[in-house]
Structure formats: C-alpha cells, structure tokens
Design a protein around this motif. Structure first.
Motif, short mmCIF file in Angstrom:
data_model
loop_
_atom_site.label_atom_id
_atom_site.label_comp_id
_atom_site.label_asym_id
_atom_site.label_seq_id
_atom_site.Cartn_x
_atom_site.Cartn_y
_atom_site.Cartn_z
N THR A 153 0.85 -1.18 0.00
CA THR A 153 0.00 0.00 0.00
C THR A 153 0.88 1.23 0.00
O THR A 153 2.04 1.19 0.45
CB THR A 153 -0.94 0.04 1.21
N ARG A 154 0.33 2.34 -0.50
CA ARG A 154 1.02 3.63 -0.43
C ARG A 154 0.40 4.51 0.64
O ARG A 154 0.62 5.73 0.66
CB ARG A 154 0.98 4.32 -1.79
N LEU A 155 -0.38 3.91 1.54
CA LEU A 155 -0.97 4.64 2.65
C LEU A 155 -0.03 4.55 3.85
O LEU A 155 0.06 3.50 4.49
CB LEU A 155 -2.34 4.05 3.00
N PRO A 156 0.68 5.63 4.18
CA PRO A 156 1.67 5.56 5.27
C PRO A 156 1.01 5.27 6.61
O PRO A 156 -0.10 5.75 6.90
CB PRO A 156 2.31 6.95 5.25
N GLY A 157 1.69 4.52 7.44
CA GLY A 157 1.15 4.18 8.75
C GLY A 157 0.92 5.40 9.62
O GLY A 157 -0.05 5.47 10.38
N TYR A 158 1.80 6.42 9.53
CA TYR A 158 1.70 7.57 10.44
C TYR A 158 0.53 8.49 10.13
O TYR A 158 0.18 9.34 10.95
CB TYR A 158 3.00 8.39 10.42
N VAL A 159 -0.12 8.31 8.97
CA VAL A 159 -1.23 9.19 8.62
C VAL A 159 -2.59 8.52 8.86
O VAL A 159 -3.62 9.20 8.85
CB VAL A 159 -1.09 9.64 7.15
N ARG A 160 -2.60 7.22 9.09
CA ARG A 160 -3.87 6.50 9.24
C ARG A 160 -4.64 6.99 10.47
O ARG A 160 -4.10 7.11 11.55
CB ARG A 160 -3.60 5.00 9.34
N GLY A 161 -5.92 7.26 10.25
CA GLY A 161 -6.78 7.74 11.32
C GLY A 161 -6.74 9.24 11.53
O GLY A 161 -7.46 9.77 12.38
N HIS A 162 -5.93 9.96 10.75
CA HIS A 162 -5.79 11.41 10.92
C HIS A 162 -6.53 12.16 9.82
O HIS A 162 -6.77 11.65 8.73
CB HIS A 162 -4.32 11.80 10.93
N THR A 163 -6.88 13.41 10.14
CA THR A 163 -7.72 14.23 9.28
C THR A 163 -6.91 15.30 8.56
O THR A 163 -6.01 15.90 9.14
CB THR A 163 -8.83 14.90 10.12
N TYR A 215 -4.94 7.79 -2.59
CA TYR A 215 -5.93 7.15 -3.46
C TYR A 215 -7.29 7.16 -2.78
O TYR A 215 -7.40 7.19 -1.55
CB TYR A 215 -5.48 5.72 -3.79
N GLU A 216 -8.34 7.14 -3.61
CA GLU A 216 -9.69 7.36 -3.09
C GLU A 216 -10.08 6.35 -2.00
O GLU A 216 -10.71 6.71 -1.01
CB GLU A 216 -10.70 7.31 -4.23
N THR A 217 -9.71 5.08 -2.18
CA THR A 217 -10.07 4.08 -1.18
C THR A 217 -9.30 4.22 0.13
O THR A 217 -9.61 3.53 1.10
CB THR A 217 -9.86 2.65 -1.74
N TYR A 218 -8.32 5.11 0.17
CA TYR A 218 -7.60 5.37 1.41
C TYR A 218 -8.37 6.34 2.31
O TYR A 218 -8.01 6.49 3.48
CB TYR A 218 -6.23 5.99 1.14
N LEU A 219 -9.37 7.02 1.76
CA LEU A 219 -9.99 8.14 2.45
C LEU A 219 -11.45 7.86 2.80
O LEU A 219 -12.12 7.05 2.19
CB LEU A 219 -9.93 9.40 1.58
N GLU A 220 -11.92 8.61 3.82
CA GLU A 220 -13.32 8.57 4.23
C GLU A 220 -13.69 9.94 4.78
O GLU A 220 -12.81 10.76 5.07
CB GLU A 220 -13.55 7.48 5.28
N THR A 221 -14.98 10.20 4.93
CA THR A 221 -15.41 11.45 5.54
C THR A 221 -15.30 11.32 7.06
O THR A 221 -15.60 10.28 7.62
CB THR A 221 -16.85 11.78 5.17
N PRO A 222 -14.83 12.37 7.75
CA PRO A 222 -14.66 12.30 9.21
C PRO A 222 -15.99 12.12 9.93
O PRO A 222 -17.03 12.50 9.44
CB PRO A 222 -14.01 13.65 9.55
#
Length: 222
Positions: A153-163, A215-222
């Motif tokens: 994945t290109r979703l870094p661990g340190y950004v997961r769960g952050h806005t 990428y779009e599937t990495y994101l969600e609305t808060p």
C-alpha cells in the motif's frame, strides 16, 4: 504492509541530513551498474516494468538489506527478491555465484523453471481514465482510513486515522495495492491531501504542513 520502508514518523533514526547540492547521482561506479541491473531485473521478473511490485519487494526486505547496504544496495536486494519470486533465479544463486568468484568452490543451485506473473499494463505510465465522479472535492475535510493492509500500500502508517484537507483533485491512476500483486490496475481518483504536523504528531511537533497523494479508497469522511 507495515515494513521497514514505512518508517516515517518513527523515532530512533537520528536527524534527517539533506543531500549536498553538488552531490553526484552515483557516488561510486558500482551504484550506476546496480541501478541498471535493478531496472533490467524487474523487467525480466514480470515481462514488463511494474514499479509497484518493485516497491513491494523493497518493503519486504529485512533491516540489513534495506538500510545497511545503502540506497542502491537496496535496489539490488529488491531486484534479487523479484527474480526469485518469479523463479528466474533459485534462492541463494547470487550468493553462491559471488562466493565462486572468490574461488570458494560452492555448488550453485540449479536454475528453476521460470514462473513469471501474467502482467501486461493497459497503457504507458500510471495515469488512467475512469468514468466515476470523484468522491471528494477541493477543500473538503477527509480522514485517512485506519486500516491494516496485509500487502502493498502507499498509505503511510503515520497518517492513518488522521484528518486533512483536499488540496488538489488529481487525475486517476493505477492503484498500487492491487498492481503490486499483479491483481489488476484498479485505477481510481487520487487526491493531494494537506495534513498539519500537530494533527499527525501532537502538539510538540515542529509546525509545518505535509501534502500526501492519497488514493480514493484510502480516504473517508470524518
């Protein structure tokens, strides 16, 4: 997957030292050869250049292979891993050949039957066209999903769960998470998202903003 490559924001690595302005592309002659060998090897391993598969090979390396051998040593180690994954090389073949160059008389493992993945990109580069409308808009607040990814994945661990906030809606591109495993390109919209350093690392962090391509599937609305 959370391998040695996903080290952003972790402690214990010392200060970041930027490169010199006059730093050469290759400090030693072997590094240029390593660069070319890695590019050719990745092409041989899957009958085409798949940068996501190459990045996935790098993140599966152990600490020594990723850090101690230097940047271009890392490239060589990842290329060897791709070649053994595709059964172009037998495991240990390169080490045996190197020892024989030192006249150690080691028996080299026999060459296996290649089993390259069925891979053919649909177009050059990574940009693609999709029919769907972007799920997020310029200026919208978004949150990086807090998810554990077993593969690449290109979703870094340190950004997961952050806005953060969407800065740019980028063209659609090949999704690394599936492309690295030769499971299809799965193109989707990409967003440049701005994160505040205090959001990522707390109130004691140095104040700055960080923009990541998400990428779009990495994101969600808060």
């Amino acid at each position: 997957m959370d391998g040695i490559a996903d080290m952003g924001g972790t402690r214990g690595w010392g200060p970041v030292r930027p490169p010199r302005r006059d730093e050469p592309v290759f400090e030693e002659s072997w590094q240029g050869r390593a660069f070319v060998l890695a590019i050719l090897s990745s092409r041989i391993a899957c009958d085409g250049i798949n940068p996501d598969a190459f990045r996935h090979a790098q993140e599966r390396l152990g600490r020594a292979a990723y850090l101690d051998d230097g940047y271009y040593g890392r490239w060589l180690n990842a290329a060897e891993l791709m070649l053994t994954d595709s059964a172009v090389l037998a495991p240990g073949a390169i080490e045996a050949r190197a020892r024989n160059l030192r006249d150690e008389g080691v028996e080299e493992p026999p060459a296996p039957e290649p089993a390259r993945p069925d891979y053919a990109p649909t177009a050059e580069g990574s940009l693609r066209t999709v029919d769907t409308t972007p799920a997020f808009t310029l200026g919208q607040r978004v949150r990086a999903k807090h998810m554990s990814v077993p593969g690449h994945t290109r979703l870094p661990g340190y950004v997961r769960g952050h806005t953060g906030v969407v800065e740019v809606v980028q063209p659609a591109a090949v999704l690394p998470d599936t492309n690295a495993h030769f499971q299809g390109e799965s193109p989707q919209h990409v967003y440049s998202v701005r994160f505040d350093s205090h959001e990522l690392w707390g109130a004691d962090a140095e104040p700055f903003t960080l923009i990541l391509e998400m990428y779009e599937t990495y994101l969600e609305t808060p």
